[in-house]
Design a protein around this motif. Structure first.
Motif, PDB file in Angstrom:
ATOM      1  N   PHE A  94       0.852  -1.187   0.000  1.00  0.00           N
ATOM      2  CA  PHE A  94       0.000   0.000   0.000  1.00  0.00           C
ATOM      3  C   PHE A  94       0.886   1.235   0.000  1.00  0.00           C
ATOM      4  N   SER A  95       0.627   2.169  -0.924  1.00  0.00           N
ATOM      5  CA  SER A  95       1.416   3.398  -1.024  1.00  0.00           C
ATOM      6  C   SER A  95       0.529   4.617  -0.846  1.00  0.00           C
ATOM      7  N   PHE A  96       1.099   5.690  -0.290  1.00  0.00           N
ATOM      8  CA  PHE A  96       0.353   6.936  -0.164  1.00  0.00           C
ATOM      9  C   PHE A  96       1.303   8.110  -0.307  1.00  0.00           C
ATOM     10  N   ILE A  97       0.727   9.260  -0.639  1.00  0.00           N
ATOM     11  CA  ILE A  97       1.498  10.498  -0.673  1.00  0.00           C
ATOM     12  C   ILE A  97       0.569  11.659  -0.358  1.00  0.00           C
ATOM     13  N   THR A  98       1.080  12.647   0.364  1.00  0.00           N
ATOM     14  CA  THR A  98       0.343  13.882   0.602  1.00  0.00           C
ATOM     15  C   THR A  98       1.344  15.011   0.765  1.00  0.00           C
ATOM     16  N   ASP A  99       1.026  16.177   0.223  1.00  0.00           N
ATOM     17  CA  ASP A  99       1.884  17.343   0.393  1.00  0.00           C
ATOM     18  C   ASP A  99       1.052  18.610   0.311  1.00  0.00           C
ATOM     19  N   VAL A 100       1.648  19.706   0.747  1.00  0.00           N
ATOM     20  CA  VAL A 100       0.982  21.002   0.724  1.00  0.00           C
ATOM     21  C   VAL A 100       2.044  22.081   0.581  1.00  0.00           C
TER      22      VAL A 100
END
Length: 243
Positions: free
Chosen positions: A180-186
């Protein structure tokens, strides 16, 4: 109304990646990712008109498109680059109020690149948990004819926005060959705000990973004569090669 450039990259980034432990690596390892992102385009024009363009409409009006990503790892250090390029022309009719029709035809050429450098806090274990910092670059040329009621206006403009971003991404094994992979940025800078979030499930076949999931990419632009904000949301599929 239709606009856009697309959408990305990176930012894809999203396919961050199922792979073996990064411990005890003394040389660079690379992963190349080619993907298809099927987003719905949402946004608001500077005239206040909301717009939604489905992926099928985007394909119907797509003149050219290219998407991909490249990741390099050396121990806990990782470098990731993701890009999207689209050349689109389209028109759309809508309304801004009761009995007030609005229409627009537009041609948009856009390029998005997201680059980052990160540190893997789980490099002594399976999987990844990477904190990263970097930038997102949006280059968009837009020409549009806007008609509201009995009035019309031809507008054109170019946007070259560079925004600093910070975020986290990770990969966690969940079963044999599956992760399972995820990414989040701001971030922000030339844009008032930009952010993204995405998840994928990855299946390993030898040096390949097949990935599928969902991704959202968003800008509050603030310095355009045509568009005040843009967003892309939709499923993503792709194949990644480790070498």
């Amino acid at each position: 109304m239709k606009q856009l450039f697309s959408t990305t990259a990176l930012t894809a980034v999203m396919a961050c990646v199922a792979g073996p432990s990064l411990a005890d690596q003394n040389s660079w390892d690379f992963r190349a990712f080619i993907y298809l992102w099927a987003p719905e385009l949402g946004g608001t024009t500077v005239t206040g008109e909301s717009m939604t363009v489905s992926f099928s409409d985007l394909l119907d009006n797509l003149d050219f498109g290219l998407m991909g990503a490249l990741e390099a790892n050396n121990g806990p250090i990782s470098i990731l680059g993701d890009f999207q390029y689209l050349d689109v022309s389209a028109d759309q009719d809508s309304a801004v109020g009761p009995g007030i029709p609005a229409s627009a035809d537009a041609e948009v050429t856009g390029f998005v690149f997201t680059g980052s450098v990160g540190y893997d806090f789980r490099h002594t274990q399976d999987g990844q948990l990477v904190g990263f910092g970097g930038f997102r670059y949006l280059d968009m040329d837009t020409t549009a004819n806007l008609a509201v009621g009995n009035g019309s206006q031809r507008v054109s403009g170019s946007i070259s926005n560079t925004d600093a971003i910070v975020g986290v991404r990770g990969v966690f094994p969940i079963a044999d060959r599956w992760a399972f992979s995820f990414i989040t940025d701001v971030g922000g800078g030339d844009s008032d705000l930009t952010w993204q979030a995405g998840v994928t499930f990855d299946y390993q076949i030898n040096n390949w990973n097949l990935s599928f999931g969902y991704r959202h990419l968003d800008w509050n632009i603030g310095n355009s004569d045509v568009v005040s904000d843009l967003s892309f949301s939709g499923p993503i599929v792709g194949a990644k090669l480790s070498f």
